[in-house]
Design a protein around this motif. Sequence first.
Motif, PDB file in Angstrom:
ATOM      1  N   TRP A   2      39.031  15.427 -80.940  1.00 34.98           N
ATOM      2  CA  TRP A   2      37.894  15.944 -79.997  1.00 34.98           C
ATOM      3  C   TRP A   2      38.162  17.254 -79.824  1.00 34.98           C
ATOM      4  CZ3 TRP A   2      38.776  18.289 -74.885  1.00 34.98           C
ATOM      5  CH2 TRP A   2      37.585  18.304 -73.968  1.00 34.98           C
ATOM      6  N   ILE A   3      39.401  18.119 -79.688  1.00 36.83           N
ATOM      7  CA  ILE A   3      39.596  19.527 -79.775  1.00 36.83           C
ATOM      8  C   ILE A   3      39.096  20.043 -80.956  1.00 36.83           C
ATOM      9  CG2 ILE A   3      41.404  21.208 -79.817  1.00 36.83           C
ATOM     10  CD1 ILE A   3      43.073  19.649 -77.688  1.00 36.83           C
TER      11      ILE A   3
ATOM     12  N   ARG B  84      61.132  -3.983 -75.946  1.00 38.82           N
ATOM     13  CA  ARG B  84      61.229  -3.411 -77.228  1.00 38.82           C
ATOM     14  C   ARG B  84      59.589  -3.668 -77.438  1.00 38.82           C
ATOM     15  NH1 ARG B  84      64.570  -7.726 -79.876  1.00 38.82           N
ATOM     16  NH2 ARG B  84      63.518  -8.879 -78.488  1.00 38.82           N
TER      17      ARG B  84
ATOM     18  N   ALA C 239      53.608   1.356 -76.179  1.00 42.13           N
ATOM     19  CA  ALA C 239      53.587   2.754 -75.543  1.00 42.13           C
ATOM     20  C   ALA C 239      53.459   3.926 -76.783  1.00 42.13           C
ATOM     21  CB  ALA C 239      54.776   3.174 -74.841  1.00 42.13           C
ATOM     22  N   GLN C 240      54.173   3.337 -77.792  1.00 42.69           N
ATOM     23  CA  GLN C 240      54.221   4.598 -78.865  1.00 42.69           C
ATOM     24  C   GLN C 240      52.700   4.544 -79.555  1.00 42.69           C
ATOM     25  OE1 GLN C 240      56.533   6.563 -79.844  1.00 42.69           O
ATOM     26  NE2 GLN C 240      58.485   5.658 -79.595  1.00 42.69           N
TER      27      GLN C 240
ATOM     28  N   PHE D 183      50.249   6.137 -77.163  1.00 42.27           N
ATOM     29  CA  PHE D 183      50.447   7.537 -77.081  1.00 42.27           C
ATOM     30  C   PHE D 183      49.805   8.465 -78.426  1.00 42.27           C
ATOM     31  CE2 PHE D 183      52.546  10.734 -74.943  1.00 42.27           C
ATOM     32  CZ  PHE D 183      52.837  12.054 -75.970  1.00 42.27           C
ATOM     33  N   VAL D 184      50.300   7.749 -79.691  1.00 45.79           N
ATOM     34  CA  VAL D 184      49.627   8.214 -80.753  1.00 45.79           C
ATOM     35  C   VAL D 184      48.248   8.433 -80.811  1.00 45.79           C
ATOM     36  CG1 VAL D 184      49.337   7.586 -83.404  1.00 45.79           C
ATOM     37  CG2 VAL D 184      51.608   7.567 -82.260  1.00 45.79           C
TER      38      VAL D 184
ATOM     39  N   ASN E  56      35.452  20.200 -81.223  1.00 49.92           N
ATOM     40  CA  ASN E  56      34.745  21.146 -80.382  1.00 49.92           C
ATOM     41  C   ASN E  56      35.039  22.585 -80.981  1.00 49.92           C
ATOM     42  OD1 ASN E  56      34.046  19.859 -78.216  1.00 49.92           O
ATOM     43  ND2 ASN E  56      35.919  19.927 -77.098  1.00 49.92           N
TER      44      ASN E  56
ATOM     45  N   VAL F 141      46.993  11.069 -78.633  1.00 47.19           N
ATOM     46  CA  VAL F 141      47.201  12.333 -79.135  1.00 47.19           C
ATOM     47  C   VAL F 141      46.428  12.558 -80.266  1.00 47.19           C
ATOM     48  CG1 VAL F 141      48.841  13.661 -80.545  1.00 47.19           C
ATOM     49  CG2 VAL F 141      49.791  12.522 -78.646  1.00 47.19           C
TER      50      VAL F 141
ATOM     51  N   GLY G  45      57.914  -0.748 -75.584  1.00 48.82           N
ATOM     52  CA  GLY G  45      58.097   0.249 -76.263  1.00 48.82           C
ATOM     53  C   GLY G  45      57.223   0.796 -77.377  1.00 48.82           C
ATOM     54  N   VAL G  46      57.260  -0.157 -78.542  1.00 44.53           N
ATOM     55  CA  VAL G  46      56.247   0.102 -79.424  1.00 44.53           C
ATOM     56  C   VAL G  46      54.843   0.165 -79.006  1.00 44.53           C
ATOM     57  CG1 VAL G  46      55.507  -1.022 -81.793  1.00 44.53           C
ATOM     58  CG2 VAL G  46      57.735  -1.085 -80.893  1.00 44.53           C
TER      59      VAL G  46
END
Lengths: 499, 542
Positions: free
Chosen positions: B44-45, B24, B30-31, B34-35, B48, B38, B27-28
């Motif tokens: 960054w995009i 658990r 990883a979230q 990931f956030v 640019n 992203v 998992g959190v």
Amino acid sequence: MATLTQSLGSRPRLLAAEITGWFQENVLGAPYKTLFNLGLAWAALAVFQSQLETAPALAGVIGGLWVVGLLGVVFSALTHRFNAVTQWLKDRLYNSPTSALVTLLILLLLSGLARAGLAWAVTEANFSADPEAVSASAHTGATWGILLANLKLFMVGQFDNDQLWRVWACVGLLVGLSVVSLPVYGPFKEQLRPIRRVVTGLWLLSPVVFWVLLRGVGESGFLSQIETRTWGGLLLTLIISVFAIVVSFPLGVLLALGRRSTILGIPAWLTYSVVGGVGAWGLVTYTRPNLALARTPLEYVLILWPLWLLVAGIAFQRVFKGNVVAAFCTVYIEGVRGVPLITVLFMANFLLPLFLPPGTIIENAVRAMWGFMFFSAAYLAENVRGGLQSIPKGQYEAAQALGLNTFQQLWFIILPQALRVVIPPIVGQFIGLFKDTTLVAVVGLFDLLGIANAAVAQPDWLGLRQEVYVFVSLVYYIGCFAMAVTSQRLERRLRVGQQ
Amino acid sequence: MKPKPPLSVNVIPAPVIPFWRDVRVLGVLAQIVFVFAVVASLSWIGNNVAQGLQTLGGAQFLCDDGTSSFRCAFNFMSSAASFDIGEKPIDYETTDSYWRALTVGLLNTIKVSIVGVVLATVLGLFAGVAVLSNNWLLSRIAAGYIDVIRNTPLLVQLFFLYFAVILQLPQLRDSLQPAPGFYLSQRGIALPWPVFTPSFLPWLAFIILGFIQFQVLWLLLSQRERQTGKATNRWLWATLAGLIVMVAGWYLTLSFNTNQAALVSRVSRVAQAPSPLAGLEALVAKRLALPQLTKEALEKLDAEQLAAGALQVCVVKESPSEPNFAAQLQRLNLPFKMNRFDRPDQAGAAYAEETCDILVGDRSLVVAERAALENPDGHLLVSIQEYPVVLSAPKLEGLNLVGGARMTPEFAAILFGLVIYTGAFIAEIVRSGIQAVPRGQSEAARALGLTEGQRLRLVVLPQALRVIIPPLTSQYLNLTKNSSLAIAVAYPDLVAVTNTILNQSGRAVQVVVLVMVSYLMVSLAISALLNWYNNRMALVER
């Protein structure tokens, strides 16, 4: 004649009854079908007449063959004695009056088409590659010189002539690897087991080798970088397809796994507090001052972006239960699958330079390759997801019970089964990707179709569109057919569809 | 009081999992990682993009009052388009806004998608059933068609159709005419098309009544079949009943409508004849010095005599009066010439100058023109019958075709390309659907004595449809998305128009967002329809 009377023997009345019975059932008993058959007969007669005018010999032969077949089948049906030929004719060509008439019609139309096609492509075609000789000749058929004279363009585009050795090296490497793979993966699997690992490793390394050969590394030396805009023709088509297939495969599998992931999501209080905070800040700093200035409805919609952020946060929490990975993968897959490939290519063309730091130069071919890769990954993810769903839950549970960690579960148990099941749709998708590489002709790249259009614009070979499009279609047909056959072989070897 | 558990019970303490192996926590974590990834890449995009737009000129979000703000991202779409669009289902000028141009593109896409879906389904059904036919030739040809079309790229097929077939058609005056009324030429395809006059609406009411009649009789006869067990030929009787109502409606609307009228001079004595058309017939016969207007007599005259004696008719351009009156005159073999005018007063003026013998149009129009004449009483108002539907067939007049409907070469190319391509995929789906029905079903149907038609209709198709419909709707989606290739054959669909907008306005991000949103809306609508249908038809498992 003797056989007929012999087999009829002393039962002419039975024969008459049989014929009248057939007549009553098939003609009088089915009035609409008879009307349709009459219409078919009229159409067949019209076609026969027009064929007689243009090619009397061929039409006569076709008509004669049909009549002979019909008579043979009728005779066999009356005498109840069939041999192999008449049996097949009756089953497959003369099954009913409708079928017999359809046979005649198709034979006539096919023969006419074949005659015209042969005349255009072979008999009245010109095969010289010299433009002057071609313009001097007065042929009515195809001018194949456009292909013969521009063969290098069609194959490798505007590749530098001194660098052509790279293409030949790639071709040689491919042929060599294939020749070696045939016995290693085939009949002599057991004897050549030691070198099987080596060959597999070479295959896995080959994309890198091809990239190094075709793109080059470094500024100078015999493997120096060459510009991608010299890639063209069939070479560019193959490069884009292979790149998209090879690179999108792992990404697609990751996306599929991510979409199905069940890891614990962000707790609701965290999502709502973050979204609420950002929304409140946005409302205060942006919405309030700009609300008075808005005029059109669309401006109102854009001004209220904090509200949409709140709605998105609520939807995210309700649908995905805070699982950002699943949310991202789902949004990506559904978004990319909902738009046409050409818009993705346009996006890659216009937006990719914008997304990267200003001043980075990405060549057109590279943009197209990345566009195809992102597009293909989404479709591949859906196919793999279907495969993952088809595995019985017991497999997952058994893998967990054995104490394997996630990566080991996936690598040894789940993915082999999932990928084996979805080989047909995946290969179908790769065939579709291979065909879709023609779209780069619309964004200005010179793949096989782009080169074909450019060749037709040359002053020497102006307007010879039919020849080049037939050639391009043939190349793609052979490629897709080869892939389909390979897929069938692979399915049979891996025993797809069998437990 | 509950008895306390004995202390000697063997209680295995729960293992304490260290937090770096707890699923658990991982998992959190990883979230969160990931956030962050992203958000970091998005920012960054975005950075640019902002820098890039600044160097581009910064006019991306320009508002009307000169300031630059995010809310004005789409304000540029209200400025004038300054480009023309080749095919417009709605009115469009070059001075209209980009929004209007976008709407035209969207309507073009919808038009080609809907027509394409219908035709592709028909072709696919036919080809799919043909592959399974008994006739070896027919099944091999259908299989060959499916094989070749599915293994060739759509773009190559489109280019072939457009450049090597349609643009190679002859000039207009040498058009191919495969059937009467069809003209195939370099300018496209002209085909006969029904024209709906204003009296179509009353007839529509009768048509609906006819359908109701059909349904009522069908239900009554089905009930009688169930009660008596005897066949009652209900198809025949129900269709007859419905048809009687519709035909009666046709003649009633014909007799009782007063929409159309014509103006003739009293001198011509047309009104005194038993019917206006008979009077016109007598007038032209007198002019041509013929006792009667028969086909043979007309053929004996040459072109000049026919042109001199022909009835001159004044009509307003593109009004339904023209095909309506023309159909009636053609029935009588009356030679006539249509003089078309842009506006009613021009037609009235031409009639007053005696350029034409008769002015035809809507009753209100003719009455107004009559009032505007110098001598209103010298001209008679005559009623002309108005057919609810008139078939308008194209005819070659000089250098142009008049009448009928037109398909431009671009529309014909994209439509036939899409239909042929998608038809092959639909044929595969139909074939696999029909083959998915277990053979035992067909054998049972034959054992029960059903005819081949009944077997297909009542046993095979309902079960096959369940397998066919989900992939079929995804092929419809593919057709809609493939219509974006229209840009290659110069048909102005959504992608082509937005490409022009992007090139002219320079707002790449906004235009791309608009295109993606439009296509996503269409895709999601079709997917929602598919999901609803699937849920309704899903087999309820035990």
